[in-house]
Write a protein that holds these residues in place. Structure first.
Motif, mmCIF file in Angstrom:
data_model
loop_
_atom_site.group_PDB
_atom_site.id
_atom_site.type_symbol
_atom_site.label_atom_id
_atom_site.label_comp_id
_atom_site.label_asym_id
_atom_site.label_seq_id
_atom_site.Cartn_x
_atom_site.Cartn_y
_atom_site.Cartn_z
ATOM 1 N N SER A 1 -0.127 2.784 5.315
ATOM 2 C CA SER A 1 0.838 2.962 4.242
ATOM 3 C C SER A 1 2.035 2.037 4.469
ATOM 4 N N SER B 1 0.830 -1.196 0.000
ATOM 5 C CA SER B 1 0.000 0.000 0.000
ATOM 6 C C SER B 1 0.867 1.249 0.000
ATOM 7 N N GLN B 2 0.538 2.186 -0.889
ATOM 8 C CA GLN B 2 1.296 3.431 -0.989
ATOM 9 C C GLN B 2 0.654 4.578 -0.212
ATOM 10 N N SER B 3 -0.556 4.370 0.305
ATOM 11 C CA SER B 3 -1.238 5.393 1.096
ATOM 12 C C SER B 3 -2.146 4.704 2.091
ATOM 13 N N ASN B 4 -2.635 5.440 3.072
ATOM 14 C CA ASN B 4 -3.521 4.855 4.076
ATOM 15 C C ASN B 4 -4.971 5.267 3.858
#
Length: 496
Positions: free
Chosen positions: A387, A377-380
């Motif tokens: 992330s 995952s690149q973001s939350n």
């Protein structure tokens, strides 16, 4: 004087031992604390998760020893689905991971990086698209896309068909022998196709049971606990792995495939030889300075590491289901005979067989080549997914979810008929080759290899259960879906 020197050396030795023991104890305590923190990762964040992770094995105790990863992850998937969760936390060994249940979330996550270890300086494997996570990955992907399109498949089709014909001849010679092994001939066929179409060499695996090329392929794809531990280090502690220059494969295998590729390229350049195969396309890209020689070797090797065993397995499972379902086998044989009408097999005919595509698609649904996919995952912003979290998409579980595919354990090619209504309406529930920018770039090559092999065998032989028909079991100690010993009981009969 000598006595004092001996006492001093003894004291130094004892002191060093005590210091070493202290360092080991501190490292052990530090490791225990890290593992304990990871064990409580989901609890501290208040994210729904499966209970009772083991300190080292997490929630996958028994994976690859008593149970295959596909069915183990399926149990976690079903638990989260009963709890009506779209995602849930679990520990993949000691790695806090997210299991995706919702297909829409899977679609969004498949555009993210796979987060695998990459060390282009020391590791040949980092030059394959499967492992490449450097910034240049997308450009490399674009350069290679043209190599695996329909035009390339048309050019290498005669080579594949020629290997399939060799398989037919050898199978006919040995079909009446008691030790005749259909599984073995499938392995010979796929290995020979890759050696000729990718590496540009004829390894004569069809005629010879054991060759050096097949031996190295087997060593590359075999399951080994030491290799598995090495993979765990690479995924869990990538920076530490780079410092120690840990590789995904042993040096002897790496040297063999680099040497083979380099020798073939030099031979073609010295004698001006050109062929219609994958290697020639890679040579062209190298001449145009679009890929390095390391990338050339890495891409050739990726067919062995990531293509050989999946193609083997899909062909075996397809043959197994055709043997169990004689009506489906007869219908497929009728389509093949009608399409060929006594003529030689060609690309246009092979790609026009609708029912053959349905049979293979249903095989890929029941027995996907890769039973789960990983992304980071690149973001939350996705349902509170942290992330940097490792996200697992359980392909096998999605393919066997009755909400997506009614009666999922039944082999039914009609699911994929043009008017079929039994398949899921969400395309990201069916992921035999992944999806998104990191989907399998060579899937057309694999499909063509499988189609030609199945057409050749069904056209000339009949698949029948060898003894009592039993439910297939998966080999636990395998990174791909593979039939366990004794559960794949199929023999060939000559057509009357």
């Amino acid at each position: 004087m000598n006595g004092k020197l001996k006492r001093w050396r003894l004291q130094c030795s004892v002191s060093n031992c005590n210091m070493t023991a202290s360092v080991v104890l501190i490292l052990a305590l530090l490791g225990f604390c890290i593992l304990q923190i990871r064990k409580l990762y989901w609890t501290r964040r208040g994210i729904p998760h499966t209970a009772g992770p083991h300190l080292l094995l997490g929630n996958v105790r028994g994976i690859w020893s008593t149970e295959h990863s596909s069915t183990l992850l399926q149990k976690i998937y079903r638990e989260f689905k009963r709890r009506e969760l779209s995602v849930g936390g679990f520990n993949f060994f000691c790695i806090p991971s997210i299991l995706l249940v919702d297909s829409e979330l899977a679609r969004r996550m498949l555009s993210q990086t796979d987060g695998l270890h990459s060390n282009a300086r020391d590791d040949l494997m980092s030059h394959t698209l499967f492992e490449h996570v450097e910034r240049g990955w997308r450009k490399t992907h674009e350069k290679l896309t043209a190599l695996y399109d329909a035009n390339m498949m048309k050019r290498i089709f005669p080579v594949m068909a020629g290997v399939a014909e060799e398989m037919r001849v050898e199978t006919s010679k040995n079909i009446d022998r008691e030790d005749s092994d259909v599984e073995d001939f499938v392995g010979r066929y796929t290995t020979h196709v890759i050696s000729t179409c990718v590496f540009g060499v004829r390894c004569r695996t069809i005629q010879l049971a054991r060759t050096e090329f097949r031996e190295m392929c087997d060593r590359t794809t075999e399951f080994c606990w030491f290799n598995l531990f090495r993979q765990w280090i690479l995924v869990s502690f990538p920076n530490f792995a780079r410092v120690l220059q840990i590789k995904r494969m042993v040096s002897s295998e790496e040297k063999f495939f680099i040497g083979l590729t380099t020798a073939t390229v030099l031979h073609r350049e010295c004698y001006g030889i050109r062929k219609d195969d994958i290697l020639q396309g890679l040579i062209r890209l190298h001449r145009e300075q679009k890929i390095t020689k390391e990338e050339l070797s890495g891409h050739c090797f990726s067919f062995v590491k990531f293509g050989l065993e999946p193609c083997n397995s899909v062909m075996k499972f397809c043959i197994y289901e055709l043997a169990r379902n004689p009506l489906i086998q007869d219908r497929l044989r009728s389509e093949i005979k009608h399409s060929l009408n006594g003529m030689e097999l060609d690309y246009k005919v092979a790609t026009s067989m609708t029912y053959l595509s349905q049979v293979i698609n249903e095989t890929l649904r029941m027995y996907p080549p890769v039973d789960y996919l990983c992304r980071v995952s690149q973001s939350n912003s996705l349902n509170r997914i942290p992330s940097g979290a490792l996200c697992v998409i359980p392909v096998y579980a999605l393919h066997h979810d009755p909400d997506h595919f009614p009666v999922p354990e039944q082999f039914d090619p009609e699911r994929f008929s043009p008017n079929g209504t039994q398949t899921s309406t969400h395309q990201f529930c069916y992921l035999p080759f992944g999806a998104g920018p990191r989907s399998c770039i060579g899937y057309q090559f694999g499909l063509m290899l499988i189609k030609i092999g199945i057409i050749t065998l069904v056209r000339n032989f009949r698949f029948v259960p060898n003894g009592s028909a039993s439910q297939i079991r998966f080999k636990p100690n395998s990174l791909r879906l593979s039939p366990a010993a004794g559960s794949w009981n199929v023999r060939l009969e000559r057509l009357k």
